[in-house]
Design a protein around this motif. Structure first.
Motif, PDB file in Angstrom:
ATOM      1  N   ARG A 164      22.382  73.496  -8.192  1.00  0.00           N
ATOM      2  CA  ARG A 164      22.560  74.295  -9.336  1.00  0.00           C
ATOM      3  C   ARG A 164      23.109  73.415 -10.287  1.00  0.00           C
ATOM      4  NH1 ARG A 164      26.139  74.180  -5.229  1.00  0.00           N
ATOM      5  NH2 ARG A 164      28.363  73.419  -5.818  1.00  0.00           N
ATOM      6  N   ILE A 165      23.169  74.206 -11.630  1.00  0.00           N
ATOM      7  CA  ILE A 165      23.747  73.287 -12.715  1.00  0.00           C
ATOM      8  C   ILE A 165      25.100  73.800 -13.084  1.00  0.00           C
ATOM      9  CG2 ILE A 165      23.370  73.439 -15.370  1.00  0.00           C
ATOM     10  CD1 ILE A 165      20.200  74.378 -14.727  1.00  0.00           C
ATOM     11  N   ASN A 166      25.880  72.888 -13.042  1.00  0.00           N
ATOM     12  CA  ASN A 166      27.286  72.761 -13.364  1.00  0.00           C
ATOM     13  C   ASN A 166      27.890  72.071 -14.467  1.00  0.00           C
ATOM     14  OD1 ASN A 166      27.804  74.465 -10.875  1.00  0.00           O
ATOM     15  ND2 ASN A 166      28.622  72.800  -9.894  1.00  0.00           N
ATOM     16  N   LEU A 167      26.953  71.356 -14.873  1.00  0.00           N
ATOM     17  CA  LEU A 167      27.240  70.548 -16.383  1.00  0.00           C
ATOM     18  C   LEU A 167      25.987  70.322 -17.230  1.00  0.00           C
ATOM     19  CD1 LEU A 167      29.679  68.821 -17.655  1.00  0.00           C
ATOM     20  CD2 LEU A 167      28.510  66.791 -16.447  1.00  0.00           C
ATOM     21  N   THR A 168      26.148  70.744 -18.402  1.00  0.00           N
ATOM     22  CA  THR A 168      25.325  70.458 -19.277  1.00  0.00           C
ATOM     23  C   THR A 168      25.886  69.726 -20.642  1.00  0.00           C
ATOM     24  OG1 THR A 168      23.382  71.273 -20.678  1.00  0.00           O
ATOM     25  CG2 THR A 168      25.402  72.537 -20.464  1.00  0.00           C
ATOM     26  N   SER A 169      25.149  69.013 -21.251  1.00  0.00           N
ATOM     27  CA  SER A 169      25.697  68.273 -22.562  1.00  0.00           C
ATOM     28  C   SER A 169      25.253  68.522 -23.803  1.00  0.00           C
ATOM     29  CB  SER A 169      25.441  66.705 -22.453  1.00  0.00           C
ATOM     30  OG  SER A 169      26.156  66.214 -21.152  1.00  0.00           O
ATOM     31  N   ILE A 170      25.914  68.261 -24.562  1.00  0.00           N
ATOM     32  CA  ILE A 170      25.733  68.350 -26.245  1.00  0.00           C
ATOM     33  C   ILE A 170      26.299  67.548 -27.098  1.00  0.00           C
ATOM     34  CG2 ILE A 170      27.678  69.936 -26.889  1.00  0.00           C
ATOM     35  CD1 ILE A 170      25.533  71.420 -28.648  1.00  0.00           C
ATOM     36  N   PHE A 171      25.137  66.703 -27.754  1.00  0.00           N
ATOM     37  CA  PHE A 171      25.699  65.371 -28.752  1.00  0.00           C
ATOM     38  C   PHE A 171      26.831  66.323 -29.882  1.00  0.00           C
ATOM     39  CE2 PHE A 171      21.915  63.769 -26.799  1.00  0.00           C
ATOM     40  CZ  PHE A 171      22.741  62.855 -26.010  1.00  0.00           C
ATOM     41  N   VAL A 172      27.707  65.517 -30.090  1.00  0.00           N
ATOM     42  CA  VAL A 172      28.499  65.975 -31.286  1.00  0.00           C
ATOM     43  C   VAL A 172      29.100  64.557 -32.067  1.00  0.00           C
ATOM     44  CG1 VAL A 172      29.570  67.949 -30.211  1.00  0.00           C
ATOM     45  CG2 VAL A 172      30.751  65.673 -30.091  1.00  0.00           C
ATOM     46  N   ASP A 173      29.051  64.785 -33.426  1.00  0.00           N
ATOM     47  CA  ASP A 173      29.347  63.661 -34.173  1.00  0.00           C
ATOM     48  C   ASP A 173      30.785  63.270 -34.435  1.00  0.00           C
ATOM     49  OD1 ASP A 173      30.618  65.902 -35.791  1.00  0.00           O
ATOM     50  OD2 ASP A 173      28.912  65.620 -37.449  1.00  0.00           O
ATOM     51  N   ASP A 174      31.832  64.181 -33.717  1.00  0.00           N
ATOM     52  CA  ASP A 174      33.283  63.854 -33.873  1.00  0.00           C
ATOM     53  C   ASP A 174      33.817  64.564 -32.574  1.00  0.00           C
ATOM     54  OD1 ASP A 174      36.068  64.555 -34.158  1.00  0.00           O
ATOM     55  OD2 ASP A 174      35.645  63.175 -36.008  1.00  0.00           O
TER      56      ASP A 174
END
Length: 129
Positions: free
Chosen positions: A2-12
């Motif tokens: 299952r998917i429990n974590l996903t990511s997004i890049f952030v500049d701060d």
């Protein structure tokens, strides 16, 4: 599986945490020191196991990827809404800039907004729910 974590890049990470909690309404889940950055996650207050990691875009490849998506108008991720019109109105009240107003697209209605951290985010609502 299952998917429990996903990511997004952030500049701060601090700015992202403020936006994702104070504006979008998510809650901070984890904050663990990781060198000069943090393992920082948020999740929906409505429950569920999935967390969103607010990853620093410090790696040049990550920054290039993030900037390419933004320049092409491609959302980095999507969140589901139970009432897209109400959520869009609430977000506009917080000064959120939409690049696409709520629009019907087949079986969904969707909108796209900028998260102030270098990303476009798609917000969608299934029309038959």
């Amino acid at each position: 599986m299952r998917i429990n974590l996903t990511s997004i890049f952030v500049d701060d990470q601090d700015k992202a945490l403020a936006f994702y909690t104070q504006v979008l309404g998510f809650v901070k889940s984890l904050e663990i020191p990781a060198g000069e950055y943090r393992w920082l996650t948020v999740k929906s207050p409505e429950g569920g196991d999935t967390e969103l990691s607010l990853e620093p875009n410090a790696n040049p490849a990550a920054r290039t990827y993030q900037q390419a998506l933004m320049s092409q108008g491609i959302p980095a991720t999507a969140f589901q809404s139970d009432d897209l019109e109400a959520d869009a109105k609430r977000l506009r009240g917080h000064g959120v800039r939409f690049t696409m107003d709520p629009t019907e697209q087949g079986p969904i209605k969707l909108a796209i907004f900028a998260d102030t951290c270098g990303n476009l985010i798609q917000l969608y609502q299934p029309l038959n729910s």
